[in-house]
Design an enzyme around this catalytic site. Structure first.
Site, PDB file in Angstrom:
ATOM      1  N   LYS A  23       0.821  -1.224   0.000  1.00  0.00           N
ATOM      2  CA  LYS A  23       0.000   0.000   0.000  1.00  0.00           C
ATOM      3  C   LYS A  23       0.840   1.253   0.000  1.00  0.00           C
ATOM      4  O   LYS A  23       2.047   1.211   0.283  1.00  0.00           O
ATOM      5  CB  LYS A  23      -0.932   0.009   1.217  1.00  0.00           C
ATOM      6  CG  LYS A  23      -0.172  -0.065   2.570  1.00  0.00           C
ATOM      7  CD  LYS A  23       0.193   1.265   3.170  1.00  0.00           C
ATOM      8  CE  LYS A  23       1.626   1.434   3.537  1.00  0.00           C
ATOM      9  NZ  LYS A  23       2.147   1.331   4.840  1.00  0.00           N
ATOM     10  N   SER A  62       7.941 -12.105  -2.409  1.00  0.00           N
ATOM     11  CA  SER A  62       7.329 -10.772  -2.365  1.00  0.00           C
ATOM     12  C   SER A  62       7.847  -9.884  -3.481  1.00  0.00           C
ATOM     13  O   SER A  62       9.027  -9.918  -3.812  1.00  0.00           O
ATOM     14  CB  SER A  62       7.613 -10.132  -1.008  1.00  0.00           C
ATOM     15  OG  SER A  62       6.908  -8.924  -0.903  1.00  0.00           O
ATOM     16  N   GLY A 116       4.220  -1.338   3.286  1.00  0.00           N
ATOM     17  CA  GLY A 116       3.307  -2.284   3.935  1.00  0.00           C
ATOM     18  C   GLY A 116       3.596  -3.752   3.661  1.00  0.00           C
ATOM     19  O   GLY A 116       2.666  -4.570   3.599  1.00  0.00           O
ATOM     20  N   GLU A 151       0.027  -8.355  12.523  1.00  0.00           N
ATOM     21  CA  GLU A 151       0.665  -7.031  12.375  1.00  0.00           C
ATOM     22  C   GLU A 151       1.084  -6.482  13.749  1.00  0.00           C
ATOM     23  O   GLU A 151       2.103  -5.797  13.872  1.00  0.00           O
ATOM     24  CB  GLU A 151      -0.330  -6.120  11.640  1.00  0.00           C
ATOM     25  CG  GLU A 151       0.138  -4.741  11.293  1.00  0.00           C
ATOM     26  CD  GLU A 151       1.040  -4.587  10.065  1.00  0.00           C
ATOM     27  OE1 GLU A 151       1.859  -5.495   9.751  1.00  0.00           O
ATOM     28  OE2 GLU A 151       0.951  -3.519   9.440  1.00  0.00           O
ATOM     29  N   ASP A 183      -2.951  -0.706   7.341  1.00  0.00           N
ATOM     30  CA  ASP A 183      -2.219  -1.447   6.306  1.00  0.00           C
ATOM     31  C   ASP A 183      -2.875  -2.800   6.018  1.00  0.00           C
ATOM     32  O   ASP A 183      -3.076  -3.173   4.860  1.00  0.00           O
ATOM     33  CB  ASP A 183      -0.760  -1.681   6.735  1.00  0.00           C
ATOM     34  CG  ASP A 183       0.077  -0.414   6.705  1.00  0.00           C
ATOM     35  OD1 ASP A 183      -0.496   0.659   6.478  1.00  0.00           O
ATOM     36  OD2 ASP A 183       1.297  -0.504   6.895  1.00  0.00           O
TER      37      ASP A 183
HETATM   38  N1  LIG Z   1       7.931 -11.638   2.738  1.00  0.00           N
HETATM   39  C1  LIG Z   1       8.242 -11.587   4.020  1.00  0.00           C
HETATM   40  N2  LIG Z   1       8.803 -12.634   4.649  1.00  0.00           N
HETATM   41  C2  LIG Z   1       9.115 -12.584   5.962  1.00  0.00           C
HETATM   42  N3  LIG Z   1       8.925 -11.504   6.754  1.00  0.00           N
HETATM   43  C3  LIG Z   1       8.370 -10.427   6.179  1.00  0.00           C
HETATM   44  C4  LIG Z   1       7.995 -10.415   4.807  1.00  0.00           C
HETATM   45  N4  LIG Z   1       7.485  -9.203   4.535  1.00  0.00           N
HETATM   46  C5  LIG Z   1       7.530  -8.500   5.686  1.00  0.00           C
HETATM   47  N5  LIG Z   1       8.063  -9.215   6.677  1.00  0.00           N
HETATM   48  C6  LIG Z   1       8.302  -8.779   8.075  1.00  0.00           C
HETATM   49  O1  LIG Z   1       7.898  -7.436   8.176  1.00  0.00           O
HETATM   50  C7  LIG Z   1       9.012  -6.585   8.537  1.00  0.00           C
HETATM   51  C8  LIG Z   1       8.914  -5.262   7.801  1.00  0.00           C
HETATM   52  O2  LIG Z   1       7.790  -4.599   8.274  1.00  0.00           O
HETATM   53  P1  LIG Z   1       7.766  -3.059   8.612  1.00  0.00           P
HETATM   54  O3  LIG Z   1       8.940  -2.670   9.450  1.00  0.00           O
HETATM   55  O4  LIG Z   1       6.424  -2.787   9.141  1.00  0.00           O
HETATM   56  O5  LIG Z   1       7.948  -2.364   7.174  1.00  0.00           O
HETATM   57  P2  LIG Z   1       6.948  -2.380   5.915  1.00  0.00           P
HETATM   58  O6  LIG Z   1       5.638  -2.927   6.394  1.00  0.00           O
HETATM   59  O7  LIG Z   1       6.835  -0.946   5.526  1.00  0.00           O
HETATM   60  O8  LIG Z   1       7.606  -3.170   4.848  1.00  0.00           O
HETATM   61  C9  LIG Z   1      10.242  -7.385   8.132  1.00  0.00           C
HETATM   62  O9  LIG Z   1      11.353  -7.014   8.934  1.00  0.00           O
HETATM   63  C10 LIG Z   1       9.793  -8.815   8.420  1.00  0.00           C
HETATM   64  O10 LIG Z   1       9.929  -9.137   9.781  1.00  0.00           O
HETATM   65  C1  LIG Z   2       3.290   4.388  10.702  1.00  0.00           C
HETATM   66  C2  LIG Z   2       2.027   3.607  10.346  1.00  0.00           C
HETATM   67  O1  LIG Z   2       0.939   4.553  10.294  1.00  0.00           O
HETATM   68  C3  LIG Z   2       2.159   2.967   8.962  1.00  0.00           C
HETATM   69  C4  LIG Z   2       3.330   2.052   8.850  1.00  0.00           C
HETATM   70  O2  LIG Z   2       3.460   1.524   7.545  1.00  0.00           O
HETATM   71  P1  LIG Z   2       4.754   0.690   7.112  1.00  0.00           P
HETATM   72  O3  LIG Z   2       4.870  -0.477   8.020  1.00  0.00           O
HETATM   73  O4  LIG Z   2       5.947   1.601   7.258  1.00  0.00           O
HETATM   74  O5  LIG Z   2       4.505   0.271   5.673  1.00  0.00           O
HETATM   75  C5  LIG Z   2       1.764   2.578  11.432  1.00  0.00           C
HETATM   76  C6  LIG Z   2       0.359   1.984  11.419  1.00  0.00           C
HETATM   77  O6  LIG Z   2      -0.595   2.665  10.986  1.00  0.00           O
HETATM   78  O7  LIG Z   2       0.208   0.856  11.880  1.00  0.00           O
HETATM   79 MG   LIG Z   3       4.633  -2.540   8.171  1.00  0.00          MG
END
Ligand SMILES: Nc1ncnc2c1ncn2[C@@H]1O[C@H](COP(=O)(O)OP(=O)(O)O)[C@@H](O)[C@H]1O
Ligand SMILES: C[C@@](O)(CCOP(=O)(O)O)CC(=O)O
Ligand SMILES: [Mg+2]
Length: 387
Positions: free
Chosen positions: A11, A139, A148, A196, A207
């Site tokens: 997203k 992914s 997200g 989450e 998200d």
């Molecule tokens: N394809 C995947 N396989 C395993 N873990 C994943 C995967 N995608 C996301 N994650 C988990 O989510 C974390 C990233 O999430 P976050 O910090 O919220 O960033 P975002 O949601 O913006 O990508 C990674 O460090 C991992 O732990």
């Molecule tokens: C910072 C926040 O608003 C969005 C986080 O998004 P991402 O994990 O950085 O893709 C946290 C949330 O809404 O859960």
């Molecule tokens: Mg995230």
């Protein structure tokens, strides 16, 4: 043996990240970059052959994790959640799960994956118990970049796990990609939110909601309203490639809010107004060049205002500021998207912007070492396939 595939989108947040965790309105849209999960549920083994294992393969990372069903049972015990009633992972259980993840010796350089693997174990054991099976994940999304990936991981995983559970009565003979019913999607969304929580600490739920249902949404305090853009909206996504962690950034904003409660409450209120105004402008129809330009100028101004308040929350970064300065040279407005602290930046590409200018700005961002992504905005949510 039963097998299913699921895919769920990442997203962009057009307005309201972080503030949404504190009760403000936010606007988000699905993008056409997905997490893909395949899940194979194996039949029980005859007792003389042991009890089998639960396996997770993260193909992109070249990693495979495996736990024997007896080890899971030994550590986590017999008590199961009912897969049709999502429950939060208790602090005690999260510690037990962390110990099971530690046994897998994740390479130090990829230790950030631990929360994703813990999330996997919680969701798998809650929905499928200790039944032997294998989950394979790939992914399209950059992980930990604000697009997200964590939520799309949770949603696609839960979609696949529930599709082969008693909580759903889906027709497994379907060979085309299909969508769950509204009630089924709501169940997926509630479980994905629990996942989450393991990754984000205190997620707002925006998200996982947009990843489950797709399209574009206005979201506040767990309530979603589907919205439709009155005219095409083109966004450039620039990945600064600066790694960061949403959980730490969300916690940092909460700490700032507890140090300066009144000032931060005003910041969150301002973001609430910005998101509501943005949502109304996005939905208003615009056909001729004058109304399209007027609409886009308002969107740009609101993006800049939101970015200023995100800086105020302490979640910008030098690399984000470089993207903002670079796009501003071309009179383009940008804001960070997701948790910030690095990660991705959104830039509105106005309808009448000559393609030569778009190409120039992309080339300049590339030359700074950033990566520009093209993604369709407002597309499909979770989808399932049995072939
Ligand atoms: N394809 C995947 N396989 C395993 N873990 C994943 C995967 N995608 C996301 N994650 C988990 O989510 C974390 C990233 O999430 P976050 O910090 O919220 O960033 P975002 O949601 O913006 O990508 C990674 O460090 C991992 O732990
Ligand atoms: C910072 C926040 O608003 C969005 C986080 O998004 P991402 O994990 O950085 O893709 C946290 C949330 O809404 O859960
Ligand atoms: Mg995230």
């Amino acid at each position: 043996m039963a097998e299913v595939r699921a895919r769920a989108p990442g997203k962009i947040i057009l307005s309201g990240e972080h503030a949404v965790v504190h009760g403000s309105t936010a606007v988000a849209a699905a993008i056409d970059l997905c997490t893909h999960v395949s899940f194979r549920l194996d039949p029980p083994l005859p007792p003389e052959n042991g009890d089998g294992s639960v396996e997770l393969e993260l193909t992109d990372m070249g990693l495979v994790f495996s736990w024997s069903s007896s080890r899971l049972k030994e550590v986590l015990g017999d008590g199961f959640a009912d897969s049709s009633t999502p429950v939060s992972c208790s602090p005690g259980r999260i510690k037990l799960i962390a110990a099971l993840v530690e046994e897998q010796n994740i390479p130090e350089a990829k230790i950030w994956l631990s929360s994703g693997v813990s999330c996997f174990l919680y969701l798998y054991t809650s929905i499928q118990g200790y039944k032997r099976g294998k989950v394979v994940v790939t992914s399209d999304l950059p992980l930990g970049s604000g697009l997200g990936s964590s939520a799309s991981f949770c949603v696609s995983l839960v979609g696949a796990l529930l599709a082969l559970s008693d909580a759903m009565s889906v027709d497994t003979s379907q060979t085309e990609w299909f969508k769950f019913s509204k009630n089924e999607l709501e169940l997926v969304n509630r479980w994905a939110f629990e996942g989450e929580k393991i990754i984000h600490g205190k997620p707002s739920g925006i998200d996982n909601t947009v990843s489950t249902f797709g399209g574009m949404i206005q979201f506040r305090l767990g309530e979603l309203t589907h919205i439709k853009s009155g005219a095409p909206l083109r966004m450039l996504i620039t990945n600064t490639k600066v790694g960061r962690n949403t959980k730490a950034l969300v916690a940092g904003v909460s700490e700032r809010a507890s140090r300066h409660p009144d000032a931060m409450a005003s910041v969150f209120t301002a973001v609430d107004f910005i998101s509501k105004e943005l949502s109304a402008i996005i939905q208003a129809p615009a056909q001729d060049d004058i109304s399209i330009t007027a609409r886009e100028e308002k969107i740009e101004e609101l993006m800049e205002m939101n970015q200023g308040l995100l800086q105020c929350m302490g979640v910008s970064h030098a690399a984000i500021e470089t993207v903002l300065r670079t796009t501003l040279k071309y009179k383009l407005a940008s804001k960070l998207t997701g948790a910030g602290g690095g990660g991705c930046v959104l830039t509105l590409l106005p309808t009448l912007l000559p393609s030569t200018v778009a190409d120039k700005v992309i080339a300049e961002l590339d030359s700074c070492g950033f990566q520009c992504l093209k993604a369709e905005v407002g597309g499909r949510g979770l989808e399932i396939c049995f072939s």
